[in-house]
Design a protein around this motif. Structure first.
Motif, PDB file in Angstrom:
ATOM      1  N   LYS A  74      27.122  -8.556 -10.228  1.00  0.00           N
ATOM      2  CA  LYS A  74      27.635  -7.940  -8.888  1.00  0.00           C
ATOM      3  C   LYS A  74      27.214  -9.109  -7.776  1.00  0.00           C
ATOM      4  N   ALA A  75      28.143  -8.985  -6.776  1.00  0.00           N
ATOM      5  CA  ALA A  75      27.903  -9.933  -5.628  1.00  0.00           C
ATOM      6  C   ALA A  75      26.641  -9.899  -5.057  1.00  0.00           C
ATOM      7  N   ILE A  76      26.284 -10.983  -4.582  1.00  0.00           N
ATOM      8  CA  ILE A  76      24.784 -11.087  -3.819  1.00  0.00           C
ATOM      9  C   ILE A  76      25.150 -11.426  -2.534  1.00  0.00           C
ATOM     10  N   ALA A  77      24.635 -10.905  -1.492  1.00  0.00           N
ATOM     11  CA  ALA A  77      24.882 -10.902  -0.078  1.00  0.00           C
ATOM     12  C   ALA A  77      24.433 -12.160   0.278  1.00  0.00           C
ATOM     13  N   ALA A  78      25.555 -12.950   0.760  1.00  0.00           N
ATOM     14  CA  ALA A  78      25.024 -14.578   1.233  1.00  0.00           C
ATOM     15  C   ALA A  78      26.159 -15.010   1.994  1.00  0.00           C
ATOM     16  N   LEU A  79      25.941 -15.695   2.993  1.00  0.00           N
ATOM     17  CA  LEU A  79      27.126 -16.309   3.719  1.00  0.00           C
ATOM     18  C   LEU A  79      26.661 -17.731   4.279  1.00  0.00           C
ATOM     19  N   ALA A  80      27.558 -18.631   4.689  1.00  0.00           N
ATOM     20  CA  ALA A  80      27.261 -19.906   5.308  1.00  0.00           C
ATOM     21  C   ALA A  80      27.736 -19.754   6.672  1.00  0.00           C
ATOM     22  N   LEU A  81      26.698 -20.244   7.780  1.00  0.00           N
ATOM     23  CA  LEU A  81      27.173 -20.053   8.944  1.00  0.00           C
ATOM     24  C   LEU A  81      28.072 -21.552   9.619  1.00  0.00           C
ATOM     25  N   THR A  82      28.626 -21.887   8.457  1.00  0.00           N
ATOM     26  CA  THR A  82      29.226 -23.415   8.744  1.00  0.00           C
ATOM     27  C   THR A  82      30.804 -23.206   8.577  1.00  0.00           C
ATOM     28  N   THR A  83      31.205 -22.046   8.342  1.00  0.00           N
ATOM     29  CA  THR A  83      32.541 -21.906   7.659  1.00  0.00           C
ATOM     30  C   THR A  83      33.706 -21.166   9.112  1.00  0.00           C
ATOM     31  N   ASP A  84      33.202 -20.775   9.927  1.00  0.00           N
ATOM     32  CA  ASP A  84      34.346 -20.022  10.732  1.00  0.00           C
ATOM     33  C   ASP A  84      34.606 -21.173  11.986  1.00  0.00           C
ATOM     34  N   THR A  85      35.512 -21.871  11.685  1.00  0.00           N
ATOM     35  CA  THR A  85      35.813 -22.997  12.740  1.00  0.00           C
ATOM     36  C   THR A  85      36.055 -22.421  14.067  1.00  0.00           C
ATOM     37  N   SER A  86      36.513 -21.377  14.402  1.00  0.00           N
ATOM     38  CA  SER A  86      36.745 -20.819  15.407  1.00  0.00           C
ATOM     39  C   SER A  86      35.494 -20.485  16.200  1.00  0.00           C
ATOM     40  N   CYS A  87      34.693 -20.058  15.577  1.00  0.00           N
ATOM     41  CA  CYS A  87      33.361 -19.684  16.252  1.00  0.00           C
ATOM     42  C   CYS A  87      32.656 -21.061  16.434  1.00  0.00           C
ATOM     43  N   LEU A  88      32.507 -21.936  15.413  1.00  0.00           N
ATOM     44  CA  LEU A  88      31.971 -23.131  15.757  1.00  0.00           C
ATOM     45  C   LEU A  88      32.242 -24.070  16.910  1.00  0.00           C
ATOM     46  N   THR A  89      33.719 -24.047  16.872  1.00  0.00           N
ATOM     47  CA  THR A  89      34.249 -24.870  18.216  1.00  0.00           C
ATOM     48  C   THR A  89      34.217 -24.230  19.222  1.00  0.00           C
ATOM     49  N   ALA A  90      34.230 -22.710  19.534  1.00  0.00           N
ATOM     50  CA  ALA A  90      34.090 -22.108  20.732  1.00  0.00           C
ATOM     51  C   ALA A  90      32.697 -22.297  21.370  1.00  0.00           C
ATOM     52  N   CYS A  91      31.699 -22.313  20.404  1.00  0.00           N
ATOM     53  CA  CYS A  91      30.412 -22.002  20.711  1.00  0.00           C
ATOM     54  C   CYS A  91      29.975 -23.593  21.090  1.00  0.00           C
ATOM     55  N   ALA A  92      30.517 -24.559  20.275  1.00  0.00           N
ATOM     56  CA  ALA A  92      30.059 -25.950  20.871  1.00  0.00           C
ATOM     57  C   ALA A  92      30.522 -26.291  22.139  1.00  0.00           C
ATOM     58  N   ASN A  93      31.764 -25.674  22.453  1.00  0.00           N
ATOM     59  CA  ASN A  93      32.719 -25.993  23.686  1.00  0.00           C
ATOM     60  C   ASN A  93      31.873 -25.389  24.820  1.00  0.00           C
ATOM     61  N   ASP A  94      31.640 -23.942  24.423  1.00  0.00           N
ATOM     62  CA  ASP A  94      31.242 -22.921  25.506  1.00  0.00           C
ATOM     63  C   ASP A  94      29.574 -23.250  25.889  1.00  0.00           C
ATOM     64  N   LEU A  95      29.045 -23.243  24.956  1.00  0.00           N
ATOM     65  CA  LEU A  95      27.655 -23.247  25.105  1.00  0.00           C
ATOM     66  C   LEU A  95      26.830 -24.336  24.778  1.00  0.00           C
ATOM     67  N   GLY A  96      27.233 -25.436  23.767  1.00  0.00           N
ATOM     68  CA  GLY A  96      26.640 -26.505  23.320  1.00  0.00           C
ATOM     69  C   GLY A  96      26.428 -26.581  21.913  1.00  0.00           C
ATOM     70  N   PHE A  97      26.432 -27.546  21.481  1.00  0.00           N
ATOM     71  CA  PHE A  97      26.435 -27.621  19.817  1.00  0.00           C
ATOM     72  C   PHE A  97      25.273 -27.170  19.249  1.00  0.00           C
ATOM     73  N   GLU A  98      24.078 -27.282  20.032  1.00  0.00           N
ATOM     74  CA  GLU A  98      22.674 -26.732  19.491  1.00  0.00           C
ATOM     75  C   GLU A  98      22.815 -25.171  19.509  1.00  0.00           C
ATOM     76  N   GLN A  99      23.966 -24.684  19.861  1.00  0.00           N
ATOM     77  CA  GLN A  99      23.821 -23.160  19.854  1.00  0.00           C
ATOM     78  C   GLN A  99      24.654 -22.536  18.470  1.00  0.00           C
ATOM     79  N   ILE A 100      25.356 -23.440  17.943  1.00  0.00           N
ATOM     80  CA  ILE A 100      26.468 -23.167  17.173  1.00  0.00           C
ATOM     81  C   ILE A 100      25.679 -22.234  16.020  1.00  0.00           C
ATOM     82  N   PHE A 101      24.578 -22.273  15.514  1.00  0.00           N
ATOM     83  CA  PHE A 101      24.240 -21.339  14.363  1.00  0.00           C
ATOM     84  C   PHE A 101      23.323 -20.409  15.113  1.00  0.00           C
TER      85      PHE A 101
END
Length: 191
Positions: A74-101
């Motif tokens: 069975k699948a195990i619930a896990a995710l990488a917070l490094t994969t959503d480029t829209s989220c990462l770039t929006a957050c880095a642009n709007d809030l700062g790179f320190e906030q991406i995770f």
């Protein structure tokens, strides 16, 4: 330096790092496995994140758990917070790179989840802020780091510190520890 010398020197440095991990990390590793097992048993998830090579490790390990490590189960619930480029770039642009995770932790984490920050230095500001956010939400704030643990000392628990200074060796031990975590959780899923 001859090719043969390079080969044996690199193997020796890897072996030194492996010996250091064997000596120092059995108990913190067991604590990480226990935290992940508890979270998954109660419907929680594991979130991995880091920068550069650690980002690649986060994605690798999350995939091993959601798809398969060595056996079908069975699948195990896990995710990488490094994969959503829209989220990462929006957050880095709007809030700062320190906030991406930390912003993703705020949106996705629930009490009892496990957040695993991966940073060779232990000093990545975005990893530190994410673990602080995770802890504030009632998650387990865990980390894989190296050297002396950096700014994650006292914040991450469990905290698996690879006690060597060479970045490449720390990264090699991080993926080994990650694969060991996958194996432990896969065995649990098959039990």
């Amino acid at each position: 330096m001859s090719r043969d010398t390079l080969f044996f020197d690199e193997i020796e440095r890897h072996a030194h790092a492996l010996a250091a991990v064997r000596e120092a990390l059995a108990d913190p590793f067991a604590a990480l496995v226990a935290a992940c097992r508890k979270s998954l048993a109660h419907g929680g998830k594991i979130m991995f994140f880091g920068n550069g090579g650690s980002a690649a490790d986060a994605q690798h390990l999350a995939t091993e758990l959601t798809v398969r490590y060595t056996r079908n189960r069975k699948a195990i619930a896990a995710l990488a917070l490094t994969t959503d480029t829209s989220c990462l770039t929006a957050c880095a642009n709007d809030l700062g790179f320190e906030q991406i995770f930390s912003r993703q932790i705020e949106a996705l984490a629930r009490p009892g989840d496990v957040a695993i920050g991966i940073t060779t230095s232990g000093n990545s500001a975005n990893v530190t802020l994410a673990l602080e956010a995770a802890k504030g939400l009632g998650c387990v704030a865990a980390a894989l780091s190296g050297r002396d643990g950096g700014k994650l000392l006292g914040l991450a628990d469990p905290h698996l510190i690879v006690p060597v200074s060479e970045t490449a060796r720390i990264q090699e031990m991080h993926i080994l520890l990650g694969h060991m975590l996958c194996e432990a959780l896969e065995r649990e899923a098959l039990a």
